[in-house]
Enzyme design. Structure first.
Site, mmCIF file in Angstrom:
data_model
loop_
_atom_site.group_PDB
_atom_site.id
_atom_site.type_symbol
_atom_site.label_atom_id
_atom_site.label_comp_id
_atom_site.label_asym_id
_atom_site.label_seq_id
_atom_site.Cartn_x
_atom_site.Cartn_y
_atom_site.Cartn_z
ATOM 1 N N GLY A 62 0.750 -1.249 0.000
ATOM 2 C CA GLY A 62 0.000 0.000 0.000
ATOM 3 C C GLY A 62 0.778 1.295 0.000
ATOM 4 O O GLY A 62 0.201 2.363 0.210
ATOM 5 N N TRP A 64 2.038 3.023 -2.479
ATOM 6 C CA TRP A 64 1.578 3.961 -3.524
ATOM 7 C C TRP A 64 0.212 4.556 -3.131
ATOM 8 O O TRP A 64 -0.047 5.728 -3.374
ATOM 9 C CB TRP A 64 1.488 3.261 -4.891
ATOM 10 C CG TRP A 64 2.822 3.079 -5.558
ATOM 11 C CD1 TRP A 64 4.045 3.065 -4.962
ATOM 12 C CD2 TRP A 64 3.074 2.907 -6.963
ATOM 13 N NE1 TRP A 64 5.031 2.887 -5.903
ATOM 14 C CE2 TRP A 64 4.467 2.784 -7.131
ATOM 15 C CE3 TRP A 64 2.249 2.827 -8.094
ATOM 16 C CZ2 TRP A 64 5.058 2.599 -8.383
ATOM 17 C CZ3 TRP A 64 2.838 2.640 -9.341
ATOM 18 C CH2 TRP A 64 4.227 2.533 -9.483
ATOM 19 N N ASP A 91 -5.972 -5.157 -4.981
ATOM 20 C CA ASP A 91 -4.924 -6.180 -4.976
ATOM 21 C C ASP A 91 -5.561 -7.541 -4.684
ATOM 22 O O ASP A 91 -6.626 -7.613 -4.073
ATOM 23 C CB ASP A 91 -3.846 -5.873 -3.913
ATOM 24 C CG ASP A 91 -2.529 -6.585 -4.229
ATOM 25 O OD1 ASP A 91 -1.594 -5.915 -4.705
ATOM 26 O OD2 ASP A 91 -2.443 -7.814 -4.042
ATOM 27 N N ASP A 107 -9.094 -9.239 -8.417
ATOM 28 C CA ASP A 107 -8.175 -9.515 -9.520
ATOM 29 C C ASP A 107 -8.396 -8.448 -10.603
ATOM 30 O O ASP A 107 -9.529 -8.262 -11.060
ATOM 31 C CB ASP A 107 -8.518 -10.924 -10.045
ATOM 32 C CG ASP A 107 -7.594 -11.382 -11.141
ATOM 33 O OD1 ASP A 107 -6.862 -10.552 -11.707
ATOM 34 O OD2 ASP A 107 -7.623 -12.592 -11.436
ATOM 35 N N ASP A 132 1.572 -1.137 -10.190
ATOM 36 C CA ASP A 132 2.916 -1.594 -9.813
ATOM 37 C C ASP A 132 2.914 -3.120 -9.788
ATOM 38 O O ASP A 132 3.629 -3.740 -9.004
ATOM 39 C CB ASP A 132 3.244 -1.005 -8.426
ATOM 40 C CG ASP A 132 4.704 -1.138 -8.045
ATOM 41 O OD1 ASP A 132 5.552 -1.281 -8.947
ATOM 42 O OD2 ASP A 132 4.995 -1.094 -6.835
ATOM 43 N N LYS A 172 4.505 -0.308 -14.006
ATOM 44 C CA LYS A 172 5.808 -0.966 -13.973
ATOM 45 C C LYS A 172 5.868 -2.043 -15.047
ATOM 46 O O LYS A 172 4.869 -2.675 -15.355
ATOM 47 C CB LYS A 172 5.992 -1.629 -12.601
ATOM 48 C CG LYS A 172 7.282 -2.426 -12.500
ATOM 49 C CD LYS A 172 7.615 -2.769 -11.093
ATOM 50 C CE LYS A 172 6.711 -3.860 -10.540
ATOM 51 N NZ LYS A 172 6.928 -4.035 -9.110
HETATM 52 C C1 LIG Z 1 5.263 -4.974 -5.996
HETATM 53 S S1 LIG Z 1 3.718 -5.283 -5.270
HETATM 54 C C2 LIG Z 1 2.974 -3.692 -5.278
HETATM 55 C C3 LIG Z 1 3.585 -2.733 -4.277
HETATM 56 C C4 LIG Z 1 2.750 -1.495 -4.068
HETATM 57 N N1 LIG Z 1 2.761 -0.627 -5.233
HETATM 58 C C5 LIG Z 1 3.228 -0.673 -2.891
HETATM 59 O O1 LIG Z 1 3.775 0.400 -3.104
HETATM 60 O O2 LIG Z 1 3.031 -1.078 -1.741
HETATM 61 C C6 LIG Z 1 2.870 -6.141 -6.555
HETATM 62 C C7 LIG Z 1 1.453 -6.569 -6.208
HETATM 63 O O3 LIG Z 1 0.814 -7.021 -7.420
HETATM 64 C C8 LIG Z 1 -0.286 -7.830 -6.977
HETATM 65 N N2 LIG Z 1 -0.916 -8.533 -8.099
HETATM 66 C C9 LIG Z 1 -0.353 -9.427 -8.952
HETATM 67 N N3 LIG Z 1 -1.263 -9.868 -9.838
HETATM 68 C C10 LIG Z 1 -2.449 -9.246 -9.562
HETATM 69 C C11 LIG Z 1 -3.767 -9.291 -10.121
HETATM 70 N N4 LIG Z 1 -4.048 -10.064 -11.167
HETATM 71 N N5 LIG Z 1 -4.738 -8.526 -9.580
HETATM 72 C C12 LIG Z 1 -4.455 -7.738 -8.497
HETATM 73 N N6 LIG Z 1 -3.230 -7.649 -7.923
HETATM 74 C C13 LIG Z 1 -2.238 -8.394 -8.436
HETATM 75 C C14 LIG Z 1 0.391 -8.734 -5.952
HETATM 76 O O4 LIG Z 1 -0.557 -9.325 -5.103
HETATM 77 C C15 LIG Z 1 1.334 -7.751 -5.230
HETATM 78 O O5 LIG Z 1 0.782 -7.286 -4.019
#
Ligand SMILES: C[S@@+](CC[C@H](N)C(=O)[O-])C[C@H]1O[C@@H](n2cnc3c(N)ncnc32)[C@H](O)[C@@H]1O
Length: 260
Positions: A62, A64, A91, A107, A132, A172
């Site tokens: 969280g 961002w 997420d 999702d 991200d 990203k």
């Molecule tokens: C690098 S983290 C994000 C960090 C976040 N931007 C922060 O600043 O705290 C990547 C996230 O992408 C989520 N993710 C991956 N595939 C997803 C999907 N299909 N739908 C929702 N979230 C997804 C993962 O659960 C993970 O929490």
């Protein structure tokens, strides 16, 4: 602990002790050091200017969303009021609450998630979407690259349905040979496209961020077909505008999530 996990654990521990963004995040109360990537993108592109509705895709833990909450409300009073939420975050994983942020556990590839986001904004579209996203790493380089590309395409698809004309998209991606392909796809729906690597993104990571400015709401591009349409451009690397490119390529995404 498995060898690979051990390697990452020790590497991250070493990183954490010396990494200025890790320490800064801890001091300033951000849940991950990634907050500074978004803040540095804003320093250059002013992405929060005049934004009243923003969506944070793939948002856990969280940091961002914390940045968006800090930037989009004028006061704590406004942030704590639930009358008109300005930030929605999505997420797959559960996320701890943040003032002023509607959290959806879902999702980003599904229609239900899109409906829920638009529901929070009472049918209005957003001016900013950030993503991200990172899929779970399999350890197989090509599969990981493929999954990442699919996730980015999903982020773009959902964005196409909830971003206003003129809006901004930040996502990203992991640098790979199909950069020109991504650029061409983005150029169909944004008037200006940039690729950046903020200073706080580790030099050893292959991650970079694509920024789409001035969204074209009525673009005829249908994203699920875009792969075929655009494949003819894929071998034209001159079309890619890279503001800064890092040459060290190693697929990693160590975000140094902070625990308080
Ligand atoms: C690098 S983290 C994000 C960090 C976040 N931007 C922060 O600043 O705290 C990547 C996230 O992408 C989520 N993710 C991956 N595939 C997803 C999907 N299909 N739908 C929702 N979230 C997804 C993962 O659960 C993970 O929490």
């Amino acid at each position: 602990m498995k060898l690979e996990k051990k390697r990452k654990f020790f590497k991250n521990t070493l990183y954490s002790k010396t990494d200025i963004y890790y320490r800064k995040a801890k001091e300033e109360g951000y849940r991950a050091r990634s907050a500074y990537k978004l803040l540095q993108i804003d320093d250059e592109f002013k992405i929060f200017q005049n934004v009243t509705r923003a969506v944070d895709l793939c948002s856990a833990p969280g940091s961002w969303s914390q940045v968006l909450s800090n930037k989009l409300y004028k006061s704590d009073e406004e942030r704590k009021s639930t009358d008109q939420l300005r930030v929605v975050s999505v997420d797959l994983q559960e996320m701890a609450p943040i003032d002023g942020v509607a959290i959806i556990q879902g999702d980003i590839t599904t229609q239900q998630t899109l409906d829920k986001i638009l529901g929070v904004f009472k049918g209005e579209k957003a001016e900013l979407v950030v993503s991200d996203g990172a899929p779970d790493v399999t350890g197989f380089h090509e599969i990981d690259q493929y999954l990442q590309a699919q996730l980015l395409q999903a982020a773009l698809t959902i964005t196409q349905n909830m971003l206003r004309e003129g809006g901004i998209f930040v996502a990203k991606f992991f640098k790979s040979s199909d950069l020109s392909y991504l650029y061409v796809m983005m150029k169909q729906i944004f008037r200006n496209v940039y690729v950046v690597k903020p200073q706080s993104s580790r030099a050893s990571s292959a991650e970079a961020f694509v920024i789409g400015l001035s969204f074209i709401e009525n673009s005829s591009l249908v994203l699920s077909d875009s792969m075929k349409t655009l494949s003819s451009y894929a071998h034209n690397p001159q079309t890619v505008s890279i503001k800064e490119e890092n040459k060290e390529e190693e697929d990693e995404d160590d975000d140094d999530v902070l625990t308080f």
